[in-house]
Enzyme design. Structure first.
Site, PDB file in Angstrom:
ATOM      1  N   GLY A 210     -14.519  17.036  -0.612  1.00 24.17           N
ATOM      2  CA  GLY A 210     -14.015  15.115  -1.447  1.00 24.17           C
ATOM      3  C   GLY A 210     -14.378  16.047  -2.630  1.00 24.17           C
ATOM      4  N   GLY A 230      -5.561  15.682 -12.333  1.00 26.68           N
ATOM      5  CA  GLY A 230      -5.688  14.272 -11.480  1.00 26.68           C
ATOM      6  C   GLY A 230      -5.840  13.081 -12.451  1.00 26.68           C
ATOM      7  N   SER A 231      -6.782  11.994 -12.522  1.00 28.26           N
ATOM      8  CA  SER A 231      -6.880  10.696 -12.526  1.00 28.26           C
ATOM      9  C   SER A 231      -7.585  10.803 -14.023  1.00 28.26           C
ATOM     10  CB  SER A 231      -7.160   9.646 -11.700  1.00 28.26           C
ATOM     11  OG  SER A 231      -8.866   9.798 -11.880  1.00 28.26           O
ATOM     12  N   GLU A 252      -5.542  18.061 -17.175  1.00 29.70           N
ATOM     13  CA  GLU A 252      -4.212  17.648 -16.938  1.00 29.70           C
ATOM     14  C   GLU A 252      -4.082  16.288 -16.540  1.00 29.70           C
ATOM     15  OE1 GLU A 252      -1.035  15.734 -16.825  1.00 29.70           O
ATOM     16  OE2 GLU A 252      -1.313  17.180 -15.252  1.00 29.70           O
ATOM     17  N   LEU A 253      -4.459  15.208 -17.120  1.00 26.55           N
ATOM     18  CA  LEU A 253      -5.018  13.734 -16.821  1.00 26.55           C
ATOM     19  C   LEU A 253      -3.343  13.125 -16.164  1.00 26.55           C
ATOM     20  CD1 LEU A 253      -7.626  13.561 -18.590  1.00 26.55           C
ATOM     21  CD2 LEU A 253      -7.669  14.797 -16.275  1.00 26.55           C
ATOM     22  N   GLY A 254      -3.883  11.920 -16.486  1.00 24.33           N
ATOM     23  CA  GLY A 254      -2.955  10.595 -16.139  1.00 24.33           C
ATOM     24  C   GLY A 254      -1.378  10.581 -17.700  1.00 24.33           C
ATOM     25  N   GLU A 380      -0.883   2.881 -16.253  1.00 22.65           N
ATOM     26  CA  GLU A 380      -0.821   3.984 -14.653  1.00 22.65           C
ATOM     27  C   GLU A 380      -0.143   3.315 -13.628  1.00 22.65           C
ATOM     28  OE1 GLU A 380      -0.267   8.990 -13.947  1.00 22.65           O
ATOM     29  OE2 GLU A 380      -2.801   7.443 -14.400  1.00 22.65           O
ATOM     30  N   VAL A 381       1.195   3.405 -13.474  1.00 23.67           N
ATOM     31  CA  VAL A 381       1.054   2.116 -11.828  1.00 23.67           C
ATOM     32  C   VAL A 381       0.687   3.521 -11.053  1.00 23.67           C
ATOM     33  CG1 VAL A 381       2.970   1.277 -10.760  1.00 23.67           C
ATOM     34  CG2 VAL A 381       2.540   1.457 -13.254  1.00 23.67           C
ATOM     35  N   PHE A 382       1.654   5.022 -10.720  1.00 22.11           N
ATOM     36  CA  PHE A 382       1.604   6.011  -9.961  1.00 22.11           C
ATOM     37  C   PHE A 382       2.590   5.165  -8.764  1.00 22.11           C
ATOM     38  CE2 PHE A 382      -0.128  10.050  -8.320  1.00 22.11           C
ATOM     39  CZ  PHE A 382      -0.251  10.501  -9.519  1.00 22.11           C
TER      40      PHE A 382
END
Length: 486
Positions: A210, A230-231, A252-254, A380-382
């Protein structure tokens, strides 16, 4: 016995051998059915500390091996992805909810990442510099040491291997923390491939866990470089922690990438790209087309065509049925998607297709009347949601496309490629595609975004990978000992 024999990894983490996880274990759940596919070990912060120390010890010997030996391990790893593709494909489909074509793509990229990385050990590692003193002066690239990799659930194999392979090839040890929801195809599979490829024990560690384990990885004194995907919110925390500990973080993000459809576009040709950009892997891709910007003269027809295509895309279990969309990863993600759709309707958008779900299966959705202040357009909906807005001039298109905190990918559809390239020059993104949608990836191409999408191209090709996973060292040599005034 299968390649991913669960007797080997059940309840265990990989530290060069399979060890019982101090954090216990967790179910590997198939999103499409809710069935338990196995149980994976969950690492604790104590597991992380022990692995990082072991990795630092193993790295020195690995960095000292010949470039031929390191290259051979990477080539064998590439071969193994291909040899065991059928079994690994099944895991990607079932564990991450991928359709078969997406699973095939992940495996193809995994092999290519290893083959491309196999060229890194023999790549020139420095340059000779001029010097004002009578000496040989050089700048050398040397391994960073231990690289920490934190990978997400959406493309778990690609987003792990694209850091793991080049980091290993360049003489580093790696501690990988995959998302626990996709710990098999994003973690166990890599451990098994490199184990079979002959990577020395202790050079690669795979520790599902986690946020506490991720934080411990960033903070550990043995880890010198962090590669995080990730986000944006989580990336900020990673970057802040890495900065406090004086280590590099590649983030490397959203994204909320725009597809711009100019007035000369052929809509018959554009529809496939438009739908793929928004609905591929249920929209759970950082490069997903999150905003469709369409010239006003084509807008109504574009909405009708895209809504018709969306309404005919089958949704279901990709392991048992031929579908275009599988399940989203979990109920939390589904509820976030639906919340953005409903709040967008409240803000004035119209559902032209979709907007409904059953269990974790969310239908391909088209929102007409979108634009700034509509939540699914702004954020960002994803998820498989295509908000569509209109523009009238090239300047307006450039302004709308640039009005985002993100800057990952861009697509432009036009009959005039020179006009498309000129427009792309006005829109700040890390990636731009003329006459294609926004979701593309190749092992040898630099990948990364700007602004809230990350810290630039840190993956793909020798230049980006060497920059990411090595340090620069200045070395000089003289024939005689230098003399000084005292």
């Amino acid at each position: 016995m299968s390649f991913l024999d669960d007797e080997k990894w059940t309840g265990r983490v990989f530290t060069g051998s399979w060890e019982r996880a101090a954090g216990g274990d967790a179910a590997v759940v198939e999103p499409a059915t809710g069935d338990e596919l196995g149980r994976v070990g969950i690492a604790s912060s104590q597991d992380l500390a022990a692995s990082a120390a072991k990795a630092a010890e193993a790295q020195r010997a690995w960095a000292a091996t010949s470039y031929q030996e390191r290259a051979a391990v990477l080539r064998r790893a590439g071969d193994l992805w291909q040899q065991h593709a059928a079994e690994l494909k099944d895991w990607i489909i079932r564990e991450s909810g991928s359709i078969p074509g997406k699973a095939d793509f992940e495996l193809h990229v995994a092999a290519q990442e290893c083959y491309e990385a196999a060229g890194l050990p023999s790549h020139p590692t420095g340059e000779v510099l001029p010097s004002e003193a009578p000496r040989l002066s050089m700048a050398r690239r040397v391994p960073a040491g231990v690289v920490g990799v934190i990978a997400p659930f959406n493309a778990p194999l690609i987003l792990s291997i694209r850091s793991v392979a080049p980091a290993l090839a360049l003489g580093n040890a790696v501690v990988l923390k995959p998302d626990p929801r996709t710990a098999v195809c994003g973690g166990v599979a890599l451990a098994r491939v490199f184990e079979e490829a002959g990577l020395p024990a202790g050079v690669l560690h795979v520790l599902p866990g986690g946020a506490d384990v991720g934080a411990a990885l960033v903070e550990d004194e043995h880890v010198r470089v962090i590669s995080f995907t990730g986000s944006t919110a989580a990336g900020r925390a990673v970057g802040e922690s890495a900065g406090r500990h004086l280590k590099r973080a590649h983030l490397e993000l959203g994204g909320n990438s725009a597809l711009v459809v100019l007035d000369d576009a052929d809509l018959e040709q554009a529809m496939s790209a438009a739908a793929w950009g928004s609905f591929f892997h249920q929209g759970q891709i950082c490069m997903t087309t999150g905003r469709h910007l369409v010239h006003a003269s084509l807008y109504d027809e574009y909405i009708d065509r895209l809504a018709d295509k969306a309404s005919h895309l089958p949704v279901g279990n990709p392991h048992t049925d031929q579908v275009a969309l599988g399940p989203v990863i979990d109920a939390g993600q589904r509820d976030k998607i639906h919340g953005l759709v409903t709040s967008s309707v409240d803000a004035g958008a119209k559902v032209a297709a979709g907007g409904t779900y059953e269990n974790l299966f969310y239908r391909a959705t088209v929102l007409a009347g979108a634009g700034p202040s509509v939540p699914a357009y702004d954020q960002e909906v994803f998820g498989p949601v295509a908000p569509v807005a209109k523009f009238s001039t090239m300047d307006e298109a450039a302004k709308l496309a640039s009005q985002s905190e993100y800057g990952l990918s861009l697509g432009i559809i036009t009959a005039d490629v020179a006009k498309g390239l000129a427009l792309a020059e006005k829109i700040p993104t890390g990636i731009a595609h003329i006459n294609d949608q926004t979701v593309n990836d190749e092992a040898l191409a630099p990948f990364g975004g700007v602004s809230d999408s990350g810290t630039g191209s840190r993956f793909g090709g020798p230049a980006a990978n060497i920059e990411a996973f090595t340090e620069t060292r200045w070395v000089t040599m003289r024939g005689d000992v230098a003399g000084y005034p005292f």
